[in-house]
Design a protein around this motif. Structure first.
Motif: not given
Length: 158
Positions: A55-70
């Motif tokens: 299915i591709g279940i994964r952990q949510i993003i961390d702070e670095d991932g959040y900044q990358k989304v922004m």
């Protein structure tokens, strides 16, 4: 394996918190399921534990991932096909991937296109779905109320 309390992403549904692990009989077959509660819409999803890899279940993003989304949301529009059908298929693949960065790109590109030229009913529905998926993960990643994150997203496209 995930445990109760883990924040995970279920592609095409969004992010949520694993509330419990239950054994259920579905279609005559007993299986163990993660019961995941989504932060938006108070929906619960049953995820078969024996197929989480597929299915591709994964952990949510961390702070670095959040900044990358922004930064993805702040960037200019990436190239999209002018052909509606190709653009729709490409965007759908990105959403199905479960990759938050690709979902953010879909949200940004469709929101900008909506401002410039308008969207078809199908693309408008796709934008709303991608927005909900993005919103659910950002809400959990920042541990913020949905209204705050939604307001922040609105500012990007105002």
């Amino acid at each position: 394996m995930f445990k109760i309390g883990d924040k995970v992403v279920y592609p095409m549904h969004g992010a949520g918190v694993i509330e419990s692990i239950e054994e259920k009989e579905v279609l005559g077959e007993k299986r163990s399921y993660y019961i995941m509660k989504l932060p938006i819409g108070e929906m619960k999803v049953m995820i078969p534990m024996d197929s989480i890899d597929n299915i591709g279940i994964r952990q949510i993003i961390d702070e670095d991932g959040y900044q990358k989304v922004m930064s993805i949301l702040k960037d200019d529009c990436t190239s999209m096909s002018t052909n509606w059908n190709r653009r729709y298929r490409s965007n759908m693949e990105k959403i199905k991937s479960g990759n938050i960065y690709e979902v953010a790109e879909v949200v940004k590109n469709l929101a900008l296109r909506e401002q410039e030229k308008g969207l078809s009913t199908g693309e408008r529905k796709m934008l709303e779905n991608a927005r909900q998926i993005l919103l659910s993960e950002l809400v959990l990643a920042k541990d913020s109320p949905a209204e705050d994150v939604e307001g922040m997203l609105e500012e990007f496209f105002a």
